[in-house]
Enzyme design. Structure first.
Site, PDB file in Angstrom:
ATOM      1  N   ASP A 142       0.811  -1.480   0.150  1.00  0.00           N
ATOM      2  CA  ASP A 142       0.036   0.018   0.162  1.00  0.00           C
ATOM      3  C   ASP A 142       0.917   1.193   0.060  1.00  0.00           C
ATOM      4  O   ASP A 142       2.194   1.376   0.468  1.00  0.00           O
ATOM      5  CB  ASP A 142      -1.027   0.092   1.431  1.00  0.00           C
ATOM      6  CG  ASP A 142      -1.830  -1.212   1.125  1.00  0.00           C
ATOM      7  OD1 ASP A 142      -2.176  -1.848  -0.084  1.00  0.00           O
ATOM      8  OD2 ASP A 142      -2.629  -1.379   2.042  1.00  0.00           O
ATOM      9  N   TYR A 143       0.260   2.487  -0.489  1.00  0.00           N
ATOM     10  CA  TYR A 143       0.944   3.522  -0.551  1.00  0.00           C
ATOM     11  C   TYR A 143       1.713   3.971   0.908  1.00  0.00           C
ATOM     12  O   TYR A 143       2.824   4.528   0.857  1.00  0.00           O
ATOM     13  CB  TYR A 143      -0.293   4.790  -0.733  1.00  0.00           C
ATOM     14  CG  TYR A 143       0.349   6.018  -0.918  1.00  0.00           C
ATOM     15  CD1 TYR A 143       1.107   6.547  -1.952  1.00  0.00           C
ATOM     16  CD2 TYR A 143       0.245   7.124   0.128  1.00  0.00           C
ATOM     17  CE1 TYR A 143       1.471   7.701  -2.102  1.00  0.00           C
ATOM     18  CE2 TYR A 143       0.592   8.473  -0.052  1.00  0.00           C
ATOM     19  CZ  TYR A 143       1.191   8.717  -1.197  1.00  0.00           C
ATOM     20  OH  TYR A 143       1.784   9.867  -1.128  1.00  0.00           O
TER      21      TYR A 143
END
Length: 257
Positions: free
Chosen positions: A106-107
Site C-alpha cells: 500500500d501507499y
C-alpha cells in the site's frame, strides 16, 4: 514453440498473469495478427511478437533485487496521478532497470518488495496456489486479545470470504499501542489492514519484513540490493521452480570443484 504468456513473462515485461490479461484484451500480436486466445503459441526466435504495437525484445538476463519501500510511494512504474512511484529507485540500477515489482505494498506501507524481470517466478510468488508466506510487523491502535489472535488461527470472515488460518503474536505492548507480527499467505488486497480493522483496530504502521525465504534485514528505506545466488535458488525452490534434488546436485558439484 512456447505459450505467448510465458514468452512475455520471460522477456521481463510482466508477470504471467498480467501477460494473460494483455492477451485477452487483444494487446498482443504475432506476425501482424492479433492474438486474444489463451494457450496460443509462438516461436520467439522466428516470430514477430508485439505488445501495443511494439515488438518485444529477446529475454534479458534474469535480475533479482530486494527493495525497502518507503512510505508515500505507489507500487508501480507509472502512476497516472503522478504520485511518487518506483521509477526513481529503479533508476539507481542504471542500465539494469527493466524490472518490475512482485506484488504490491500500500501507499503508506513500507518494507520488503521484490523486483525482478523473471515473470515466471513473479507469477508464482504472487499466485495464491503456491502459498508463499509473507510476514509483517504492524503497529496497532491497541493490543489485540489472546482470544482475537486465536480466532485468526481459525480464519475470520471478511467481505470477500473467510481468510485462511493466520499466525499472529504480540511483539511489544505499549501504553496505548502494540506491535504485532502477522504471517499470511493468501495475498488478498489490503488483507492485513482489513483483518485488524475487522476487530476494530486502526493500523498505524505496517512493515513487511519477509517474503518466503527473503528477509528485509537491515536494508535502509529507499535502498535496493541484488539477491544472492542462494536467495534466488531459495525463492525458486519455494514455488517449485527448483527441486530439492537439483539444488543438492548443484551444491555437490560446486563442492567438488
Amino acid at each position: 514453440m512456447e505459450r505467448l504468456q510465458k514468452i512475455l513473462a520471460r522477456a521481463g515485461l510482466a508477470s504471467r498473469r498480467e501477460a494473460e490479461r494483455w492477451i485477452v484484451e487483444g494487446r498482443v500480436s504475432v506476425n501482424g495478427a492479433i492474438i486474444s486466445k489463451l494457450g496460443s503459441q509462438a516461436d520467439p526466435a522466428k516470430d514477430s511478437i508485439k505488445v501495443d504495437g511494439k515488438r518485444i525484445k529477446p529475454a534479458a538476463a534474469s535480475l533479482y533485487f530486494a527493495f525497502h519501500k518507503p512510505p508515500g510511494v505507489i507500487t508501480t512504474l507509472n502512476d497516472p496521478q503522478k504520485r511518487p512511484d518506483l521509477t526513481q529507485f529503479i533508476e539507481k540500477l542504471g542500465n539494469r532497470q527493466r524490472v518490475f515489482p512482485v506484488g504490491r505494498l500500500d501507499y503508506n506501507s513500507t518494507g520488503l518488495l521484490l523486483l525482478t524481470n523473471d515473470g515466471e517466478l513473479a507469477g508464482r510468488l504472487t499466485h495464491p496456489r503456491f502459498g508463499v508466506k509473507k510476514v509483517y510487523r504492524v503497529k496497532l491502535s491497541a493490543c489485540p486479545t489472546a482470544e482475537e489472535l486465536a480466532r485468526l488461527r481459525k480464519g475470520i470472515r471478511l467481505e470477500d470470504g473467510i481468510t485462511a488460518p493466520v499466525r499472529a503474536r504480540v511483539l511489544e505492548k505499549l501504553k496505548k499501542n502494540a506491535w504485532v507480527e502477522i504471517e499470511i499467505h493468501e495475498g488478498r488486497n489490503r488483507e492485513v489492514r482489513r483483518i485488524f480493522e475487522a476487530f476494530g483496530y486502526f493500523v498505524e504502521k505496517l512493515i513487511r519484513v519477509r517474503v518466503g525465504p527473503i528477509a528485509l534485514g537491515f536494508l535502509p528505506a529507499g535502498e535496493v540490493r541484488p539477491l544472492s545466488q542462494s536467495e534466488v535458488k531459495a525463492l525458486k525452490k519455494e514455488v517449485g521452480l527448483l527441486t530439492a534434488h537439483a539444488s543438492s546436485l548443484t551444491a555437490h558439484s560446486r563442492g567438488k570443484g
